[in-house]
Design a protein around this motif. Structure first.
Motif, PDB file in Angstrom:
ATOM      1  N   ARG A 326       4.383 -21.688  16.885  1.00  0.00           N
ATOM      2  CA  ARG A 326       3.412 -20.860  18.157  1.00  0.00           C
ATOM      3  C   ARG A 326       4.386 -21.191  19.199  1.00  0.00           C
ATOM      4  N   VAL A 327       4.451 -20.359  20.608  1.00  0.00           N
ATOM      5  CA  VAL A 327       4.481 -20.596  21.327  1.00  0.00           C
ATOM      6  C   VAL A 327       3.870 -20.909  22.796  1.00  0.00           C
ATOM      7  N   LYS A 328       3.310 -21.709  22.988  1.00  0.00           N
ATOM      8  CA  LYS A 328       2.461 -21.314  24.177  1.00  0.00           C
ATOM      9  C   LYS A 328       2.271 -20.685  25.017  1.00  0.00           C
ATOM     10  N   VAL A 329       1.047 -19.933  25.644  1.00  0.00           N
ATOM     11  CA  VAL A 329       1.683 -18.585  26.449  1.00  0.00           C
ATOM     12  C   VAL A 329       1.038 -18.786  27.656  1.00  0.00           C
ATOM     13  N   PHE A 422       6.017  -2.782  20.918  1.00  0.00           N
ATOM     14  CA  PHE A 422       6.209  -3.935  23.151  1.00  0.00           C
ATOM     15  C   PHE A 422       6.962  -3.658  23.370  1.00  0.00           C
ATOM     16  N   ALA A 423       8.735  -3.191  22.974  1.00  0.00           N
ATOM     17  CA  ALA A 423      10.110  -3.051  23.978  1.00  0.00           C
ATOM     18  C   ALA A 423       9.551  -1.348  24.554  1.00  0.00           C
ATOM     19  N   SER A 424      10.223  -1.146  26.170  1.00  0.00           N
ATOM     20  CA  SER A 424      10.236  -0.414  26.765  1.00  0.00           C
ATOM     21  C   SER A 424      10.142   0.818  25.875  1.00  0.00           C
ATOM     22  N   ASP A 425      11.306   1.458  24.871  1.00  0.00           N
ATOM     23  CA  ASP A 425      11.289   1.934  24.437  1.00  0.00           C
ATOM     24  C   ASP A 425      10.904   1.953  23.143  1.00  0.00           C
ATOM     25  N   GLY A 426       9.767   1.521  22.346  1.00  0.00           N
ATOM     26  CA  GLY A 426       9.702   1.288  21.498  1.00  0.00           C
ATOM     27  C   GLY A 426       8.265   2.781  21.402  1.00  0.00           C
ATOM     28  N   ILE A 442      12.695  -9.593  22.922  1.00  0.00           N
ATOM     29  CA  ILE A 442      12.703  -9.715  21.412  1.00  0.00           C
ATOM     30  C   ILE A 442      14.218  -8.946  21.723  1.00  0.00           C
ATOM     31  N   LYS A 443      15.378  -8.845  22.293  1.00  0.00           N
ATOM     32  CA  LYS A 443      16.871  -8.215  22.127  1.00  0.00           C
ATOM     33  C   LYS A 443      17.073  -9.924  21.592  1.00  0.00           C
ATOM     34  N   SER A 444      16.322 -10.792  22.083  1.00  0.00           N
ATOM     35  CA  SER A 444      17.705 -12.291  21.987  1.00  0.00           C
ATOM     36  C   SER A 444      16.701 -12.364  20.381  1.00  0.00           C
ATOM     37  N   ALA A 445      15.756 -11.891  19.835  1.00  0.00           N
ATOM     38  CA  ALA A 445      15.388 -12.692  18.613  1.00  0.00           C
ATOM     39  C   ALA A 445      16.323 -11.357  17.853  1.00  0.00           C
ATOM     40  N   ALA A 446      16.627 -10.263  18.394  1.00  0.00           N
ATOM     41  CA  ALA A 446      17.117  -9.447  17.124  1.00  0.00           C
ATOM     42  C   ALA A 446      18.467  -9.941  16.927  1.00  0.00           C
ATOM     43  N   ALA A 463       4.953 -14.678  22.405  1.00  0.00           N
ATOM     44  CA  ALA A 463       4.416 -15.529  23.623  1.00  0.00           C
ATOM     45  C   ALA A 463       4.412 -14.748  25.222  1.00  0.00           C
ATOM     46  N   ASP A 464       5.289 -13.706  25.548  1.00  0.00           N
ATOM     47  CA  ASP A 464       5.482 -12.954  26.590  1.00  0.00           C
ATOM     48  C   ASP A 464       4.783 -12.552  25.518  1.00  0.00           C
ATOM     49  N   ILE A 465       4.702 -11.267  25.017  1.00  0.00           N
ATOM     50  CA  ILE A 465       4.159 -10.179  25.633  1.00  0.00           C
ATOM     51  C   ILE A 465       2.874 -10.426  25.123  1.00  0.00           C
TER      52      ILE A 465
END
Length: 507
Positions: A326-329, A422-426, A442-446, A463-465
């Motif tokens: 988990r990443v700090k927000v 949560f993606a712009s075109d989700g 999200i793209k980087s994770a994909a 964390a970004d979301i």
């Protein structure tokens, strides 16, 4: 390969429920002359079908829960892809995979071929709206010969075999697909149970499909009733009117005998989704005020009766790797004070929506209404069945929605959930979120193929979301499934994709 898949659920179930579940349906002791037991299973499901059990809607999971239809792959206990209609596969390069099909037959008697697989995947790709599992990828399928399919993606998709396990990508026979883009699973799947009758949103009749490649089911059929009210589902089980009742409300769970009540660790997270595209919560300071006002931990005992954990993020304890990565927000907006909330909203009412199919959610809405009113918001609830409000949720007609979401439902990989929601075109972006940093995360994770690095990228995207306050996680649920002691072989699935298979039967 079916035995390997069942092992995942066996580890999570009680021994009496799953006795004998590692034995093939063919030639098993205690079966009748046709390979099945004398008793039909009676099942109460919670969410009535929205689109006549179309795999392109939320109905898709019914097809997998009842073992009606299958994809090219399935998921094992660790969330890895294992063979289903495809007996094997090989990655040719970053964007191309080849799948070899097993010998299988559709329930209408026709053979599963490479051409029929291509037809099914083409229809899924052309569906409107697009299935969530395809929200971040486009597939191109090609038949190489009768039993070989090549599937390509525009960009590298390291988890394509996981994606193909989605119930939304079930392979149906060619006659299932209409010219209007519909897909009809009645009598067109490949699973051990065939839908023979669908009665609107109230019930369905399934009979055993004796041509199933994995062996004959031990139950001769299934009678399904949709009961949206959770208390009514529990009462039906107590009265002996059904043998299996899913999603028992936590308030009813302790009223069931211990040998009937089964708690399943779940990847389901309940969250408050805030509409960022229109209305009150286009203002980031008001979203932050709502986030600070809401205390999900207050719901754990008061609403869920202890059958939940306080939310730590989008992913809970059932996603075993999430906590350590988990990443700090950081970078959140400063919350408006109660006085600022009243001034900014200027008397506008916050429209808070949730649905009755999960009995705890309306109770949670009442608690959250009180919490947000203390923060200066004027709140009005809209509570209905999910099927009555899905279109309004997707259209952004509410300011806030209490949503219960199985985060690993679509692919078993968290990226598809993040992309769809949560993606712009989700395609399931109820929050209407459009944030370039979120899209890039999200793209980087994909694009990451290494499992450990992909998981870390997923947590960075989480964390970004959370930074945007478009979603406020509340609790991570523990699902209670009701099963009569007369039933064995029920699948207790944290992903909520599976419920019965060839080994499920009345004793």
């Amino acid at each position: 390969m079916r035995t390997t898949f069942r092992g995942f659920f066996a580890a999570l179930a009680l021994t009496p429920l799953l006795a004998g579940c590692f034995v093939s349906g063919e030639g098993s002791a205690g079966t009748d002359a046709q390979g099945g037991s004398a008793g039909r299973l009676r099942i109460a499901l919670a969410v009535p079908p929205v689109q006549a059990l179309s795999p392109y809607s939320n109905d898709a999971t019914v097809l997998s829960k009842l073992s009606v239809a299958e994809g090219l792959t399935a998921l094992d206990r660790d969330g890895a892809a294992v063979p289903a209609l495809a007996k094997s596969w090989k990655q040719q390069n970053d964007t191309t995979w080849t799948f070899e099909l097993r010998k299988a037959t559709f329930q209408d008697g026709t053979r599963v071929t490479a051409e029929s697989v291509v037809d099914a995947l083409d229809h899924a790709g052309a569906a409107e709206p697009k299935p969530r599992v395809l929200s971040d990828v486009s597939l191109t399928a090609k038949a190489e010969d009768a039993d070989t399919v090549t599937i390509s993606t525009k960009a590298a998709d390291p988890v394509l075999p996981l994606r193909l396990a989605s119930p939304a990508l079930s392979i149906l026979s060619p006659k299932a697909y209409g010219k209007d883009g519909t897909a009809n699973p009645v009598g067109t799947g490949t699973g051990p149970f065939e839908i023979t009758k669908l009665t609107g949103k109230t019930g369905a009749t399934l009979d055993r499909f004796d041509g199933y490649w994995g062996g004959k089911a031990k139950a001769p059929g299934i009678d399904v009733t949709w009961i949206a009210d959770g208390t009514a589902r529990a009462n039906a089980l107590r009265a002996g009117d059904v043998d299996i009742a899913e999603w028992i409300p936590t308030a009813q769970a302790k009223l069931l005998p211990k040998d009937t009540r089964h708690v399943v660790p779940s990847v389901r997270t309940d969250s408050l989704i805030l509409n960022t595209r229109s209305g009150i919560f286009t203002d980031a300071t008001l979203r932050a005020a709502a986030r600070e006002a809401v205390d999900g931990s207050a719901l754990v005992d008061s609403v869920f009766g202890g059958y939940a954990d306080p939310a730590q993020g989008l992913f809970g304890p059932a996603v075993s790797w999430a906590a350590d990565k988990r990443v700090k927000v950081t970078g959140r907006a400063q919350a408006a004070t109660a006085a600022q909330v009243r001034a900014k909203t200027k008397g506008r009412t916050l429209r808070l929506a949730t649905y009755t199919n999960r009995a705890e959610l309306p109770e949670a809405a009442t608690v959250l209404e009180q919490q947000m009113e203390k923060a200066g918001f004027a709140v009005k609830q809209d509570v209905r069945e999910y099927t009555q409000m899905e279109a309004d949720l997707l259209a952004g007609k509410y300011d806030a929605v209490i949503l219960s979401r199985v985060t690993l439902l679509d692919t078993g990989d968290a990226v598809a959930y993040l992309a769809s929601d949560f993606a712009s075109d989700g395609v399931y972006n109820i929050a209407g979120l459009k944030d370039s940093k979120v899209d890039q995360a999200i793209k980087s994770a994909a694009e990451e193929g290494d499992t450990a690095k992909r998981q870390q990228d997923i947590m960075s995207a989480e964390a970004d979301i959370l930074r945007t306050d478009a979603v406020v996680p509340l609790v991570h649920e523990k699902v209670v499934q009701g099963v009569s002691p007369k039933v064995e072989g029920v699948l207790l699935d944290p992903r909520e994709r599976s419920l019965v298979d060839v080994d499920t039967r009345l004793k």
